[in-house]
Write an enzyme that holds these catalytic residues in place. Structure first.
Site, PDB file in Angstrom:
ATOM      1  N   HIS A   9     -87.733 111.039 -32.655  1.00 35.09           N
ATOM      2  CA  HIS A   9     -87.714 110.244 -31.423  1.00 35.09           C
ATOM      3  C   HIS A   9     -89.110 109.723 -31.102  1.00 35.09           C
ATOM      4  O   HIS A   9     -89.282 108.565 -30.690  1.00 35.09           O
ATOM      5  CB  HIS A   9     -87.184 111.118 -30.277  1.00 35.09           C
TER       6      HIS A   9
ATOM      7  N   GLU B  34     -89.847 106.816 -33.306  1.00 36.71           N
ATOM      8  CA  GLU B  34     -89.145 105.612 -32.829  1.00 36.71           C
ATOM      9  C   GLU B  34     -89.965 104.906 -31.753  1.00 36.71           C
ATOM     10  O   GLU B  34     -90.137 103.684 -31.776  1.00 36.71           O
ATOM     11  CB  GLU B  34     -87.775 106.008 -32.284  1.00 36.71           C
ATOM     12  N   HIS B  35     -90.495 105.667 -30.796  1.00 35.73           N
ATOM     13  CA  HIS B  35     -91.313 105.081 -29.727  1.00 35.73           C
ATOM     14  C   HIS B  35     -92.536 104.371 -30.298  1.00 35.73           C
ATOM     15  O   HIS B  35     -92.863 103.253 -29.906  1.00 35.73           O
ATOM     16  CB  HIS B  35     -91.773 106.182 -28.757  1.00 35.73           C
TER      17      HIS B  35
ATOM     18  N   GLU C  12     -90.154 111.762 -19.992  1.00 33.64           N
ATOM     19  CA  GLU C  12     -88.761 111.532 -20.382  1.00 33.64           C
ATOM     20  C   GLU C  12     -88.039 112.854 -20.614  1.00 33.64           C
ATOM     21  O   GLU C  12     -86.891 113.034 -20.192  1.00 33.64           O
ATOM     22  CB  GLU C  12     -88.721 110.677 -21.657  1.00 33.64           C
TER      23      GLU C  12
END
Length: 432
Positions: A67, A70-71, A142
């Protein structure tokens, strides 16, 4: 380029595996003005133990790195890729799941330029330790947001019971502690291992000329140099039913208690892609028969006050795991959980499991599926999640039609086992 016709759907797929291993699928849609491009790697949050490309020893990376990667893919030395897409009239997004990471754009114009941008930014990583450190605070916020989400915590509560040793039970974004360990070198290590074209697929759906689009993609890929493709060796812990945590609970500032039942898939699955898709669909039909909106079971639980409109269920099947969960808010969560378990464990004797009910549900499922194919968003988001060997999203009509009552009864015995079940409860905290 191979052409595959689906006359029942009035659809034609164009597919090709390029020299570098990238699998490309094109679905032209007449009458649409929008085009979607979805670039997916077979790499997700559970892939934290593997042998890096070019090495021979197993390595373990921090949780949440897929993840995190991905960012960081959108940030380049010369600016933010989101801005590039915006200037070209496109919207872009990305998402990471347990097993995949996808990057996408949608636009009504400059499609060729946006396709080039999608391919180029995903295939040109740029990480520095300075930008990595900056991202940790953003992702940390997040993570905290999801930790405050009761439904998210309920879902991961039951997964943690079913898979206590498997990385599946860890939040896709990781933890604040785990992402603090991530370095730029870690990101490059994962990128170089999992973002090889041979571990990726590209779907383009919407307005296009398939010959022109495939030629553009071929030319883009032929202009780049990639190392030789090698099989990726992943490692996962071996678990059985003795590892399952049978029951646990959590307190959170919620207004009503919640309860959820989980079933862990423990039996071997079909190896043929079409049969695996039939199995997945058979289970989905079984659960709809037992707990769907038209079932007597759901109506009875609702009338007795055991469930409300929050009650739901889902079945997840992917590489390395499959499981189902059932639950929601309830003023009597223990009774609700006990009833759900009873319905599951007596499914073979259930008056809901009839040929007539199955025929009705198959028609409903087929209708929803055919209607969904009018949505480019649905096709783009579902296609990469529904690839089982050669079987894809576009085989669903044939799959649904082929399922008989005997298939549903077989999956009851194969999947629903008391020793593979777990309960999880969430209660209002005292200081709420």
């Amino acid at each position: 380029m191979e052409k595959i016709d689906y006359p029942v759907l009035d659809e034609t797929l164009y597919t090709e595996t390029l020299a570098n291993g990238l699998r490309v699928t094109l679905l032209p849609k007449a009458g649409f003005n929008k085009t979607y491009g979805l670039f997916t790697t077979n790499y997700g949050s559970i892939d934290n133990q593997f042998v890096p490309i070019g090495e021979s020893e197993l390595t373990e990376v921090p949780d949440g790195i897929a993840h995190f990667l991905e960012h960081k893919m959108f940030e380049k030395e010369d600016g933010d890729v989101f801005q590039t897409f915006g200037k070209q009239g496109a919207s872009a997004n990305a998402f990471t799941s347990f097993t995949r990471t996808s990057y996408l754009f949608s636009s009504t114009g400059q499609v060729a330029k946006n396709m080039e941008t999608l391919l180029d930014f995903v295939q040109s990583p740029y990480f520095t330790q300075e930008t990595v450190e900056k991202e940790k605070g953003i992702i940390g916020q997040e993570i905290q947001m999801y930790q405050d989400d009761a439904s998210w915590r309920l879902f991961f509560g039951i997964i943690s019971n079913l898979y206590p040793n498997h990385p599946l039970h860890i939040d896709i974004a990781g933890t604040v502690e785990s992402i603090a360990e991530i370095t730029a070198e870690d990101l490059y290590l994962c990128y170089n291992t999992f973002y090889h074209p041979s571990n990726m697929n590209l779907l383009v759906v919407g307005k296009m000329d398939p010959e022109e689009m495939m030629a553009l993609i071929r030319h883009n890929q032929e202009s780049k140099v990639f190392p030789e493709a090698v099989p990726i060796e992943r490692r996962f812990p071996v678990e059985d039913t003795t590892d399952i945590i049978k029951e646990s609970q959590l307190q959170m500032p919620v207004s009503r208690p919640k309860g959820i039942v989980g079933i862990k898939g423990t039996s071997a699955l079909p190896t043929d892609g079409f049969e695996l898709l039939r199995y997945k669909t058979s289970v989905s039909l079984l659960l709809e028969l037992l707990f769907g909106d038209t079932s007597a079971n759901q109506l009875a639980m609702y009338d007795e006050g055991l469930i409300d409109d929050s009650f739901g269920y889902e079945f997840n099947l992917d590489r390395e795991f499959y499981f189902a969960d059932f639950g929601g808010d309830s003023s009597r969560p223990e009774e609700m959980v006990a009833r759900v378990r009873e319905i599951l464990l007596t499914a073979q004797e259930s008056p809901e499991i009839t040929a007539a009910n199955l025929t009705l549900l198959k028609k409903q499922m087929l209708g929803k599926y055919l209607q969904s194919l009018n949505s480019l968003e649905y096709i783009a988001n579902q296609f990469s999640q529904m690839q089982f060997g050669e079987a894809t999203l576009f085989d669903m009509a044939e799959v649904i039609e082929s399922i008989e009552l005997a298939d549903v009864r077989r999956v009851i015995d194969h999947f629903i086992k008391e020793e593979a079940m777990s309960n999880f409860y969430m209660y209002p905290s005292e200081d709420k």
